[in-house]
Design an enzyme around this catalytic site. Structure first.
Site, PDB file in Angstrom:
ATOM      1  CB  CYS A 210     -10.253   4.489   0.788  1.00 16.83           C
ATOM      2  SG  CYS A 210      -8.703   5.104   1.804  1.00 16.83           S
TER       3      CYS A 210
ATOM      4  CD  GLU B 195      -2.312   8.012   7.815  1.00 18.91           C
ATOM      5  OE1 GLU B 195      -1.521   8.525   7.859  1.00 18.91           O
ATOM      6  OE2 GLU B 195      -1.773   7.475   6.493  1.00 18.91           O
TER       7      GLU B 195
ATOM      8  CG  HIS C 254      -6.191   5.558   5.060  1.00 18.43           C
ATOM      9  ND1 HIS C 254      -5.258   5.185   4.304  1.00 18.43           N
ATOM     10  CD2 HIS C 254      -5.912   6.004   6.403  1.00 18.43           C
ATOM     11  CE1 HIS C 254      -4.330   5.229   4.585  1.00 18.43           C
ATOM     12  NE2 HIS C 254      -3.948   6.291   5.540  1.00 18.43           N
TER      13      HIS C 254
ATOM     14  CB  CYS D 289      -3.542   0.758  -2.352  1.00 17.98           C
ATOM     15  SG  CYS D 289      -3.265   2.430  -2.921  1.00 17.98           S
TER      16      CYS D 289
ATOM     17  CG  ASP E   2      -1.710   1.083   1.138  1.00 19.12           C
ATOM     18  OD1 ASP E   2      -2.469   2.061   0.531  1.00 19.12           O
ATOM     19  OD2 ASP E   2      -1.895   1.711   2.339  1.00 19.12           O
ATOM     20  CB  SER E   3       0.503   4.709  -0.594  1.00 16.62           C
ATOM     21  OG  SER E   3      -0.764   5.085  -0.296  1.00 16.62           O
TER      22      SER E   3
HETATM   23  N1  DGL Z   1      -4.191   3.912   0.763  1.00 18.40           N
HETATM   24  C1  DGL Z   1      -4.699   4.584  -0.453  1.00 18.40           C
HETATM   25  C2  DGL Z   1      -5.919   3.550  -1.097  1.00 18.40           C
HETATM   26  O1  DGL Z   1      -6.936   2.703  -0.857  1.00 18.40           O
HETATM   27  C3  DGL Z   1      -5.537   5.706   0.711  1.00 18.40           C
HETATM   28  C4  DGL Z   1      -4.085   6.608   1.269  1.00 18.40           C
HETATM   29  C5  DGL Z   1      -3.189   7.267  -0.079  1.00 18.40           C
HETATM   30  O2  DGL Z   1      -3.749   8.334  -0.693  1.00 18.40           O
HETATM   31  O3  DGL Z   1      -2.459   6.491  -0.347  1.00 18.40           O
HETATM   32  O4  DGL Z   1      -6.634   4.124  -2.140  1.00 18.40           O
END
Ligand code: DGL
Length: 288
Positions: A197, A166, A199, A75, A11-12
């Site tokens: 997403c 976060e 998060h 992600c 993931d990012s």
């Molecule tokens: N984890 C990313 C997603 O599911 C979102 C976080 C980011 O912008 O890097 O799209």
């Protein structure tokens, strides 16, 4: 045939830990190597081309550091734009979160059809909440249309939800106000809202509470469990399951700030993690 090598997950940053959590629950004998590209997060505001480049770098980093047998893209932003590039870049099965998430939404829609709350229209639609990149890609709408879903699929970019998750502001007035603002854009006929997403599962309760006020009877789905189930099927299909009774090993890698991932692990992964166990790695930029 069995294969004891780990599944690679990236993931990012920390968001994909919600998917890792579902993978660990569904596949208790599988080892994993998770990479959070914490040096280059966020991806959601970047162009598709940049996200593709970063995604391929991450896949190569996992191949180099992890000797992985399959790749789970945890992600939405990456899954929305880079799955094909990843399949070209690595010689192993690759799975993203969009198709399983869309499938989970269609299942929720069929539950809604069978229950049919009086507050719902006869053909409810699906709306995706996601990053700007995921919304711009139209990926969920494309997958849903390919699966025969005839209604238009709306998508709402919710950029403030990542920092809220976060920051740990997942209950109370602040997330409620922000979510109310985003939900103003919901179509009148919405029946299912996809948390598009990784998060957003941290905010699932407050999103469900606010949705119940804006659109009574509508359902919230998150694709993490569906992604884990689809990964299990993929391993089976390719003869890549771990040996029965194997003891799994789980590694966490980051490209920056291991202590930050350790601080967020209890909320995102549901476990405490010793910061010194998180490996700091350099991104691999080329295939050699
Ligand atoms: N984890 C990313 C997603 O599911 C979102 C976080 C980011 O912008 O890097 O799209």
């Amino acid at each position: 045939m069995t294969d004891s090598r780990p599944i690679g997950v990236f993931d990012s940053g920390v968001g994909g830990l919600t998917v890792l959590r579902a993978l660990k629950a569904a596949l208790p004998t599988e080892s994993t190597v998770y990479l959070g590209d914490t040096a280059r997060v966020p991806y959601g505001t970047r162009s598709a081309q940049t996200v593709i480049t970063y995604a391929v770098n991450n896949a190569r980093t996992l191949v180099k550091h992890g000797d992985i047998k399959a790749l789970v893209v945890a992600c939405n932003t990456v899954s929305a734009v880079a799955i094909e590039a990843l399949r070209d870049a690595v010689s192993m099965p690759v799975i993203g979160v969009i198709e399983p998430g869309a499938e989970a939404a269609l299942q929720a829609l069929s539950v809604l059809h069978s229950v049919h709350p009086s507050s719902m229209p006869s053909s409810p639609s699906i709306t995706v909440l996601g990053t700007q990149g995921t919304v711009r890609s139209g990926a969920y709408a494309r997958v849903l249309a390919l699966r025969g879903h005839a209604q238009p699929t709306a998508a709402i970019a919710c950029p403030l939800l990542v920092p809220l998750a976060e920051e740990g502001w997942t209950t109370g007035d602040v997330p409620a106000l922000v979510i109310d603002r985003y939900l103003q854009a919901l179509p009148a006929d919405v029946g299912v809202v996809i948390l598009g997403c990784t998060h957003y599962p941290l905010l699932k309760d407050v999103i469900a509470q606010r949705l119940a006020i804006h659109r009574p009877g509508a359902m919230v789905v998150d694709g993490a469990a569906a992604t884990a189930a689809a990964t299990a099927a993929l391993l089976q299909e390719h003869g890549l399951c771990s040996p029965a009774g194997a003891t799994p090993i789980h590694r966490l890698l980051v490209t920056d700030a291991p202590q930050q991932m350790a601080a967020l692990a209890p909320a995102f992964l549901g476990e405490t993690v010793d910061p010194s166990s998180i490996e700091l790695v350099d991104v691999i930029f080329d295939a050699s």
